[in-house]
Design an enzyme around this catalytic site. Structure first.
Site, PDB file in Angstrom:
ATOM      1  N   GLY A  31       0.813  -1.219   0.000  1.00 32.21           N
ATOM      2  CA  GLY A  31       0.000   0.000   0.000  1.00 32.21           C
ATOM      3  C   GLY A  31       0.840   1.259   0.000  1.00 32.21           C
ATOM      4  O   GLY A  31       2.023   1.230  -0.337  1.00 32.21           O
ATOM      5  N   HIS A  34       2.339   4.609  -5.004  1.00 31.72           N
ATOM      6  CA  HIS A  34       2.957   5.751  -5.681  1.00 31.72           C
ATOM      7  C   HIS A  34       3.143   5.392  -7.149  1.00 31.72           C
ATOM      8  O   HIS A  34       2.776   4.276  -7.577  1.00 31.72           O
ATOM      9  CB  HIS A  34       4.288   6.124  -5.015  1.00 31.72           C
ATOM     10  CG  HIS A  34       5.221   4.963  -4.855  1.00 31.72           C
ATOM     11  ND1 HIS A  34       5.856   4.380  -5.916  1.00 31.72           N
ATOM     12  CD2 HIS A  34       5.596   4.261  -3.751  1.00 31.72           C
ATOM     13  CE1 HIS A  34       6.607   3.376  -5.492  1.00 31.72           C
ATOM     14  NE2 HIS A  34       6.456   3.268  -4.172  1.00 31.72           N
ATOM     15  N   HIS A  37       4.372   1.916  -8.210  1.00 32.80           N
ATOM     16  CA  HIS A  37       3.362   0.843  -8.233  1.00 32.80           C
ATOM     17  C   HIS A  37       2.441   0.992  -9.445  1.00 32.80           C
ATOM     18  O   HIS A  37       2.079   0.017 -10.100  1.00 32.80           O
ATOM     19  CB  HIS A  37       2.478   0.913  -6.980  1.00 32.80           C
ATOM     20  CG  HIS A  37       3.199   0.692  -5.694  1.00 32.80           C
ATOM     21  ND1 HIS A  37       3.296   1.658  -4.710  1.00 32.80           N
ATOM     22  CD2 HIS A  37       3.840  -0.394  -5.209  1.00 32.80           C
ATOM     23  CE1 HIS A  37       3.966   1.181  -3.687  1.00 32.80           C
ATOM     24  NE2 HIS A  37       4.313  -0.058  -3.956  1.00 32.80           N
ATOM     25  N   GLN A  61       7.754  -9.597   7.700  1.00 29.41           N
ATOM     26  CA  GLN A  61       8.982  -9.163   7.010  1.00 29.41           C
ATOM     27  C   GLN A  61       9.626  -7.945   7.657  1.00 29.41           C
ATOM     28  O   GLN A  61      10.614  -7.431   7.160  1.00 29.41           O
ATOM     29  CB  GLN A  61       8.723  -8.913   5.526  1.00 29.41           C
ATOM     30  CG  GLN A  61       7.894  -7.676   5.209  1.00 29.41           C
ATOM     31  CD  GLN A  61       7.571  -7.595   3.722  1.00 29.41           C
ATOM     32  OE1 GLN A  61       6.757  -8.361   3.221  1.00 29.41           O
ATOM     33  NE2 GLN A  61       8.209  -6.683   3.005  1.00 29.41           N
ATOM     34  N   GLN A 148      12.405  -2.647  -9.579  1.00 27.42           N
ATOM     35  CA  GLN A 148      13.855  -2.794  -9.407  1.00 27.42           C
ATOM     36  C   GLN A 148      14.371  -2.092  -8.156  1.00 27.42           C
ATOM     37  O   GLN A 148      15.471  -2.342  -7.699  1.00 27.42           O
ATOM     38  CB  GLN A 148      14.570  -2.232 -10.643  1.00 27.42           C
ATOM     39  CG  GLN A 148      16.069  -2.463 -10.652  1.00 27.42           C
ATOM     40  CD  GLN A 148      16.801  -1.495 -11.549  1.00 27.42           C
ATOM     41  OE1 GLN A 148      16.457  -1.360 -12.714  1.00 27.42           O
ATOM     42  NE2 GLN A 148      17.804  -0.809 -11.014  1.00 27.42           N
TER      43      GLN A 148
HETATM   44  O1  PAF Z   1       7.874  -4.856  -1.942  1.00 24.99           O
HETATM   45  C1  PAF Z   1       6.904  -4.910  -1.156  1.00 24.99           C
HETATM   46  O2  PAF Z   1       6.078  -4.024  -1.050  1.00 24.99           O
HETATM   47  C2  PAF Z   1       6.778  -6.144  -0.276  1.00 24.99           C
HETATM   48  O3  PAF Z   1       8.004  -6.628   0.130  1.00 24.99           O
HETATM   49  C3  PAF Z   1       5.915  -7.261  -0.902  1.00 24.99           C
HETATM   50  C4  PAF Z   1       6.566  -7.819  -2.151  1.00 24.99           C
HETATM   51  C5  PAF Z   1       4.540  -6.732  -1.233  1.00 24.99           C
HETATM   52  C6  PAF Z   1       5.757  -8.430   0.080  1.00 24.99           C
HETATM   53  O4  PAF Z   1       5.122  -8.004   1.243  1.00 24.99           O
END
Ligand code: PAF
Length: 287
Positions: A31, A34, A37, A61, A148
């Protein structure tokens, strides 16, 4: 655009779409969307019949609980943006939907996770691999799009796709930057105007380093990068590496990689409380 919060529902929808021969493109996000995305989503909408975006701030993570707590959450704005890029489905689950029980699953990416993000954020790639695997299982995309800017994440996901035989094509798009060079990132939303200006030094120092690759040793470039950032007085360098573009293993001597013709310059630094990363792929023939 349909917003789906439950795993069983997204699974049913995706299975039905696949069975009817539709090609599914997928963009996984946390989320605070920007332009970076949106570029991935536009590409997906162009290249597939159906585009799915997921928004899930994945707790497993984050190695720093404060970073997880402060990660920007802008759901309403995100939904409005998704509607502008022809996204068909938003999968936006709660954590309880994804992690029904504590997961003990451990991934190992060998040397790839022993460096840079893997080294500085213990457990980070295990969390990424866990959530990305789950999302790939639910959504069963034909194509998955990544940026990237998270170069090492792309390498980890590539290894994951190969190791677990996910039947999909992984597509990586170049980093999108503000006009002043700052790499677009959801975390930029946490920067003040002044800090945003300061943060442009990360791109500047990558450019500076790129220009010195041919003539200078990696060691001396590292020293220059550290000195340049120190002079700003407002950036705390975590690491700067010259790395092999695929394995992301550190390169000590640029001559070593002449045959691959490219190196990745990767940086992580703190501007105030916000941790930022950036990278640049440099063609050694141009350097
Ligand atoms: O790059 C991200 O936003 C995150 O690491 C992802 C790939 C959505 C996994 O939570």
């Amino acid at each position: 655009m349909e917003v789906i919060k439950q795993v069983n529902i997204i699974r049913e929808k995706m299975q039905a779409l696949r069975c009817s021969g539709k090609r599914i493109g997928f963009v996984a996000t946390m989320g605070a969307l920007h332009e970076g995305h949106l570029q991935l989503l536009r590409a997906s909408a162009k290249e597939n019949d159906i585009t799915v975006c997921s928004i899930f701030v994945n707790p497993t993570q984050f190695n720093n609980p404060e970073d997880y707590k402060l990660y920007p959450r802008t759901s309403e704005q995100d939904i409005a943006l998704l509607k502008t890029v022809n996204c068909d489905y938003l999968f936006e689950p709660d954590a309880s939907e994804i992690y029904t029980q504590q997961t003990l699953l451990q991934f190992s990416f060998g040397a790839l996770e022993a460096v840079m993000e893997g080294e500085h954020r213990p457990g980070h790639f295990n969390g990424v691999a866990t959530i990305v695997s789950k999302l790939f299982h639910y959504i069963t995309p034909h194509r998955a799009y990544f940026g990237q800017k998270d170069l090492q994440q792309v390498a980890v996901v590539r290894q994951l796709v190969q190791a677990l035989s996910f039947d999909l094509e992984l597509i990586c798009f170049p980093t999108v930057r503000e006009q002043n060079g700052l790499a677009m990132s959801s975390r930029n939303k946490r920067l003040t105007e002044e800090q945003r200006q300061v943060a442009t030094n990360l791109y500047k120092v990558l450019q500076l380093a790129a220009g010195k690759l041919r003539e200078n040793s990696v060691q001396s470039i590292k020293q220059e990068v550290a000195a340049f950032l120190q002079d700003t007085g407002q950036i705390k360098l975590e690491y700067f590496e010259v790395a092999h573009p695929d394995t992301l293993q550190p390169v000590q001597n640029v001559q070593e990689v002449k045959e691959v013709k490219e190196v990745a310059l990767c940086i992580a630094a703190h501007v105030g409380e916000v941790r930022l990363i950036d990278n640049m792929l440099v063609n050694l023939n141009d350097a």
